[in-house]
Enzyme design. Sequence first.
Site, PDB file in Angstrom:
ATOM      1  N   HIS A 176       1.838   4.615  -2.775  1.00 41.64           N
ATOM      2  CA  HIS A 176       1.957   6.054  -2.543  1.00 41.64           C
ATOM      3  C   HIS A 176       3.342   6.554  -2.951  1.00 41.64           C
ATOM      4  CE1 HIS A 176      -1.865   6.566  -0.660  1.00 41.64           C
ATOM      5  NE2 HIS A 176      -1.598   5.776   0.369  1.00 41.64           N
ATOM      6  N   HIS A 232       0.829  -1.205   0.000  1.00 41.68           N
ATOM      7  CA  HIS A 232       0.000   0.000   0.000  1.00 41.68           C
ATOM      8  C   HIS A 232       0.866   1.259   0.000  1.00 41.68           C
ATOM      9  CE1 HIS A 232      -3.710   2.291   1.269  1.00 41.68           C
ATOM     10  NE2 HIS A 232      -2.757   3.122   1.674  1.00 41.68           N
ATOM     11  N   GLU A 233       1.800   1.320   0.930  1.00 43.37           N
ATOM     12  CA  GLU A 233       2.645   2.511   1.041  1.00 43.37           C
ATOM     13  C   GLU A 233       3.592   2.648  -0.151  1.00 43.37           C
ATOM     14  OE1 GLU A 233       1.918   4.725   3.111  1.00 43.37           O
ATOM     15  OE2 GLU A 233       0.530   3.482   4.278  1.00 43.37           O
TER      16      GLU A 233
END
Length: 324
Positions: free
Chosen positions: A136, A132-133
Site C-alpha cells: 500500500h 502487505h502494508e
Amino acid sequence: MEKKLFDYVPEKVFRNNIKFVTENINLLQDFVKTTAKESGIENFAYYDLFMDEKISGDITIEQGQKIMLSALVPLGEDYISRVKHKLTDKSIDYLPNKDKSSGAYCSNCYNAKTLILMNWVNDFDSLSTLSHEMGHCINAEYFNEFQPLFKAEIPIFAAEIASTVNEILLNQYMLKNCNESEKSYYLKEFLNQVRSTIFRQTLFTEFELYAHESIENEIPITHEELNNKYYELNQKYYGSSCVLPENLKIIRGNTVETDGLDSLKQKISENFNLQELPKVEVDAIKEQIEIYKKYRKTLQYGQVYRIGGKLNSNKSFMGIEENT
C-alpha cells in the site's frame, strides 16, 4: 447495487466473481475437511479455522526487513530502492503499545510522508503484514508522484493488488528458502490466504447481492432474515466438515456498503490472473505507464485504461484452481 460498485467495477464482474467461485466451492470444502482431519479436534468448529499456528524460532524486525527485501526483488530496482528508504525514514510504527490500535494500516496523504502502523510480535504473520502494508505504501508513493492531486486517490481495486501481490511474493520466497519441516506451514499459510481472501470475501459479496436484490425487488427483509441468510451462506461455503456456531448468525457490525464492496474488490484484485495476458499486451501496458510518467503534466486529464482486460470471463479467475 450498480451505483455502489464504484472504482469502475462492472456489475457483470461482480456477478461473474460469485458464479465462478461458487462453481469451485468444493476446493474450499476439501481444504476445510483436510484441516479438520489434521487438527485431530473432535467436532472441529468454524472458529478452529482461525487457530494461530507458529513455526519454531522468532523473526525479528531486522530479520523480517531482510527477508522482505529479498522476496520483493521481482518488482524491480526502483521498487526495492523505495522500500529500503521507507525502512529507514522512521515512518513505520512497529511495536505494540498501551492504547495502540490493533491490526495494521497504511496512512497516506498527498505530498506527505506515507505512514505504516502495525503490531510486530516476531512471527511470520508480522512479516506478512509488513509486506502487505508496504505494498500500500509504495503504491501510494507512485500515485502521489505521478498523479495530480485530484486523480491521486487510490481505488481499492488497485490498492489491494499492490498489497496482496507482496504477500504472495513473500510466501513464494519462504517456500523456496525454508527447510522441509517448515514447508507444510507455509503451504497452509498460502491456502489460508486463498480461503480468507478469495472464498470468504466472495461469501460476503454474495450476501450483499442478496440484500441488494431483495431491496430492488421490493422484498421486505428483517434483521432475522439477514442473519439466517448469512448463516445459510456459511453452510453453503464451508460444508459439513466443520460445526458452525449459532452466534455466526449475528452478522458483523460493518455496513454492507463499506464492508462487502471492499471485500469484492480485494478478492478480485488477488484473483485477476495477469499471466493470462499475452506478452504483447503486457509490453503495451508497460509502454503506457512509461508514456504517462514522461508526459504526466500534459496527460493528467487522460483516462487510465486496461488493455485486453479479461475480468468478464472465467479466465480471469483461473488462478483459484491452480493455486489450490
